[in-house]
Design a protein around this motif. Structure first.
Motif, mmCIF file in Angstrom:
data_model
loop_
_atom_site.group_PDB
_atom_site.id
_atom_site.type_symbol
_atom_site.label_atom_id
_atom_site.label_comp_id
_atom_site.label_asym_id
_atom_site.label_seq_id
_atom_site.Cartn_x
_atom_site.Cartn_y
_atom_site.Cartn_z
ATOM 1 N N TYR A 67 0.905 -1.287 0.001
ATOM 2 C CA TYR A 67 0.063 0.124 -0.145
ATOM 3 C C TYR A 67 0.851 1.213 -0.021
ATOM 4 O O TYR A 67 2.125 1.205 -0.275
ATOM 5 C CB TYR A 67 -0.955 0.056 1.240
ATOM 6 C CG TYR A 67 -0.183 0.315 2.599
ATOM 7 C CD1 TYR A 67 -0.447 1.223 3.325
ATOM 8 C CD2 TYR A 67 0.156 -0.920 3.249
ATOM 9 C CE1 TYR A 67 0.077 1.423 4.499
ATOM 10 C CE2 TYR A 67 0.582 -0.877 4.583
ATOM 11 C CZ TYR A 67 0.689 0.111 5.194
ATOM 12 O OH TYR A 67 1.219 0.256 6.431
ATOM 13 N N ALA A 68 0.423 2.428 0.032
ATOM 14 C CA ALA A 68 0.931 3.607 -0.167
ATOM 15 C C ALA A 68 0.342 4.628 1.015
ATOM 16 O O ALA A 68 -0.800 4.832 1.307
ATOM 17 C CB ALA A 68 0.831 4.228 -1.340
ATOM 18 N N THR A 69 1.405 5.393 1.584
ATOM 19 C CA THR A 69 1.051 6.274 2.464
ATOM 20 C C THR A 69 1.714 7.737 2.224
ATOM 21 O O THR A 69 3.059 7.768 1.863
ATOM 22 C CB THR A 69 1.483 5.771 3.941
ATOM 23 O OG1 THR A 69 1.034 4.599 4.340
ATOM 24 C CG2 THR A 69 1.435 6.799 4.874
ATOM 25 N N VAL A 142 -6.642 -3.940 9.454
ATOM 26 C CA VAL A 142 -6.309 -5.395 9.433
ATOM 27 C C VAL A 142 -7.510 -5.832 8.615
ATOM 28 O O VAL A 142 -7.236 -6.985 7.998
ATOM 29 C CB VAL A 142 -6.018 -6.086 10.517
ATOM 30 C CG1 VAL A 142 -5.775 -7.570 10.668
ATOM 31 C CG2 VAL A 142 -4.749 -5.610 11.266
ATOM 32 N N LEU A 143 -8.760 -5.695 9.071
ATOM 33 C CA LEU A 143 -9.843 -6.024 8.465
ATOM 34 C C LEU A 143 -10.057 -5.886 6.896
ATOM 35 O O LEU A 143 -10.771 -6.622 6.387
ATOM 36 C CB LEU A 143 -11.176 -5.354 9.021
ATOM 37 C CG LEU A 143 -11.548 -5.901 10.580
ATOM 38 C CD1 LEU A 143 -12.543 -4.810 10.936
ATOM 39 C CD2 LEU A 143 -11.758 -6.914 10.470
ATOM 40 N N HIS A 144 -9.254 -4.770 6.387
ATOM 41 C CA HIS A 144 -9.390 -4.615 4.980
ATOM 42 C C HIS A 144 -8.088 -5.377 4.058
ATOM 43 O O HIS A 144 -7.901 -4.914 2.898
ATOM 44 C CB HIS A 144 -9.437 -3.254 4.616
ATOM 45 C CG HIS A 144 -10.559 -2.402 5.012
ATOM 46 N ND1 HIS A 144 -11.166 -1.193 4.786
ATOM 47 C CD2 HIS A 144 -11.974 -3.262 5.637
ATOM 48 C CE1 HIS A 144 -12.127 -0.961 5.223
ATOM 49 N NE2 HIS A 144 -12.720 -2.180 5.798
ATOM 50 N N THR A 145 -7.428 -6.070 4.851
ATOM 51 C CA THR A 145 -6.106 -6.771 4.093
ATOM 52 C C THR A 145 -6.586 -7.993 3.505
ATOM 53 O O THR A 145 -7.565 -8.681 4.016
ATOM 54 C CB THR A 145 -5.195 -7.006 5.297
ATOM 55 O OG1 THR A 145 -5.486 -7.915 6.324
ATOM 56 C CG2 THR A 145 -4.442 -5.773 5.738
ATOM 57 N N ASP A 147 -4.043 -10.917 3.113
ATOM 58 C CA ASP A 147 -3.088 -11.910 3.149
ATOM 59 C C ASP A 147 -2.531 -11.668 4.400
ATOM 60 O O ASP A 147 -2.400 -10.598 5.091
ATOM 61 C CB ASP A 147 -2.164 -12.501 2.197
ATOM 62 C CG ASP A 147 -1.446 -11.373 1.577
ATOM 63 O OD1 ASP A 147 -1.043 -10.301 2.268
ATOM 64 O OD2 ASP A 147 -0.771 -11.429 0.621
ATOM 65 N N HIS A 148 -1.530 -12.604 4.870
ATOM 66 C CA HIS A 148 -0.441 -12.432 5.941
ATOM 67 C C HIS A 148 0.336 -11.215 5.676
ATOM 68 O O HIS A 148 0.669 -10.487 6.941
ATOM 69 C CB HIS A 148 0.232 -13.693 6.320
ATOM 70 C CG HIS A 148 1.081 -13.685 7.696
ATOM 71 N ND1 HIS A 148 0.466 -13.638 9.071
ATOM 72 C CD2 HIS A 148 2.430 -13.750 7.840
ATOM 73 C CE1 HIS A 148 1.338 -13.760 9.774
ATOM 74 N NE2 HIS A 148 2.533 -13.461 9.289
ATOM 75 N N LEU A 149 1.075 -11.169 4.702
ATOM 76 C CA LEU A 149 2.139 -10.145 4.616
ATOM 77 C C LEU A 149 1.401 -8.465 4.463
ATOM 78 O O LEU A 149 1.777 -7.596 5.374
ATOM 79 C CB LEU A 149 2.760 -10.213 3.321
ATOM 80 C CG LEU A 149 3.912 -11.163 3.175
ATOM 81 C CD1 LEU A 149 4.435 -11.415 1.899
ATOM 82 C CD2 LEU A 149 4.602 -11.268 4.428
ATOM 83 N N SER A 150 0.256 -8.462 3.965
ATOM 84 C CA SER A 150 -0.606 -7.287 3.978
ATOM 85 C C SER A 150 -0.935 -6.874 5.434
ATOM 86 O O SER A 150 -0.987 -5.758 5.656
ATOM 87 C CB SER A 150 -1.740 -7.225 3.204
ATOM 88 O OG SER A 150 -2.579 -8.184 3.375
ATOM 89 N N MET A 151 -1.327 -7.840 6.135
ATOM 90 C CA MET A 151 -1.718 -7.580 7.703
ATOM 91 C C MET A 151 -0.551 -7.070 8.605
ATOM 92 O O MET A 151 -0.634 -6.217 9.177
ATOM 93 C CB MET A 151 -2.442 -8.883 8.349
ATOM 94 C CG MET A 151 -2.617 -8.896 9.713
ATOM 95 S SD MET A 151 -1.097 -9.222 10.814
ATOM 96 C CE MET A 151 -0.706 -10.676 10.506
ATOM 97 N N LEU A 152 0.505 -7.716 8.291
ATOM 98 C CA LEU A 152 1.737 -7.245 8.966
ATOM 99 C C LEU A 152 2.143 -5.752 8.593
ATOM 100 O O LEU A 152 2.670 -5.112 9.790
ATOM 101 C CB LEU A 152 2.877 -8.257 8.742
ATOM 102 C CG LEU A 152 2.964 -9.720 9.068
ATOM 103 C CD1 LEU A 152 4.260 -10.404 8.722
ATOM 104 C CD2 LEU A 152 2.559 -9.584 10.642
#
Length: 266
Positions: A67-69, A142-145, A147-152
């Motif tokens: 993602y981007a910030t 986290v609810l909008h991720t 997979d495991h990597l995006s959650m982390l």
């Protein structure tokens, strides 16, 4: 090889996350914006911002952008995080990271804390939140991720701002769940931008970090053969989240800063 060593050290807990401070047009992570076009944001006078492409090293020691910030080194909170919606099927790992690169430390990967002098000059630290009474409110939740990597990767302080705990754990959480239901009917990818309006009157955490006055979210995806969007902002006077059109959301935000969130989304 050095990235593999970092991964092995944390294999029993979480991955290290890498987030690159990049050029102003998010060249390496444009895919997280509708039509690859980041929001048109004009910082208020005296406010500095840094675009960040948030990514992680996977099991194959390959870098994955997630993602981007856009982060304000003045406010020490993000202006917004942009991501492609997913519906999480993984648990949460709550190790919070920082961005050494924001403080000009030549470390390629993000870590849970910094050891060099100057860490925290341009960003919030875990210590700023201690005994503050505020939650670390995720922008990309986290609810909008997906997979495991995006959650982390969501558990970085560049993706969080001090948020009232009651609002975070009740109305805003209910809103995040409602967004899941709404975006599951999209055709193809759903694009989301979630941002923060800083409270200029409230005391800063540790006399450094601005707390949030409002959280906002904008969504856009293909429905009925056209790109359709929704806007949200809260808390309102009843500590709830208000649903708006994208234009209405931008009008509300214009009181605090100028931002055009999406192109070609009604």
């Amino acid at each position: 090889m050095k990235h593999l060593v970092f991964l092995l050290l944390l294999s029993s807990v979480c991955f290290f996350t890498l987030s690159e401070v990049v050029d102003n047009n998010f060249r390496k992570c444009k895919e997280f914006f509708l039509n690859t076009a980041p929001p048109d944001f004009t910082p208020p006078a005296g406010v500095s911002v840094k675009p960040i492409c948030q990514c992680v090293w996977d099991n194959n020691d390959q870098k994955r952008y997630l993602y981007a910030t856009l982060y304000s080194t003045t406010w020490k909170i993000p202006v917004y995080s942009a991501y492609v919606f997913g519906s999480a099927t993984v648990g949460r790992c709550d190790v919070w990271y920082i961005e050494p690169q924001l403080d000009e430390v030549p470390e390629p990967c993000m870590g849970p804390r910094g050891y060099s002098r100057g860490i925290g000059t341009n960003q919030a630290l875990n210590s700023d939140y201690e005994n503050s009474g505020y939650d670390k409110g995720h922008l990309y939740p986290v609810l909008h991720t997906y997979d495991h990597l995006s959650m982390l990767a969501t558990s970085t302080l560049t993706n969080a701002a001090p948020q009232d705990s009651d609002f975070n754990q009740k109305a805003w959480l209910d809103h995040e769940r409602a967004v899941i239901t709404d975006l599951q009917s999209c055709v193809g990818a759903a694009y989301v931008v979630t941002g923060v309006v800083p409270d200029m009157q409230a005391p800063k955490l540790n006399n450094r970090v601005y707390v949030s006055k409002y959280y906002w979210r904008a969504t856009c995806c293909l429905k009925n053969n056209q790109y359709t969007g929704k806007g949200y902002i809260g808390p309102d006077n009843n500590n709830q989240v208000q649903e708006l059109t994208i234009q209405e959301l931008q009008d509300k935000l214009s009181v605090f800063y100028q931002i055009h969130i999406f192109s070609n989304c009604k």
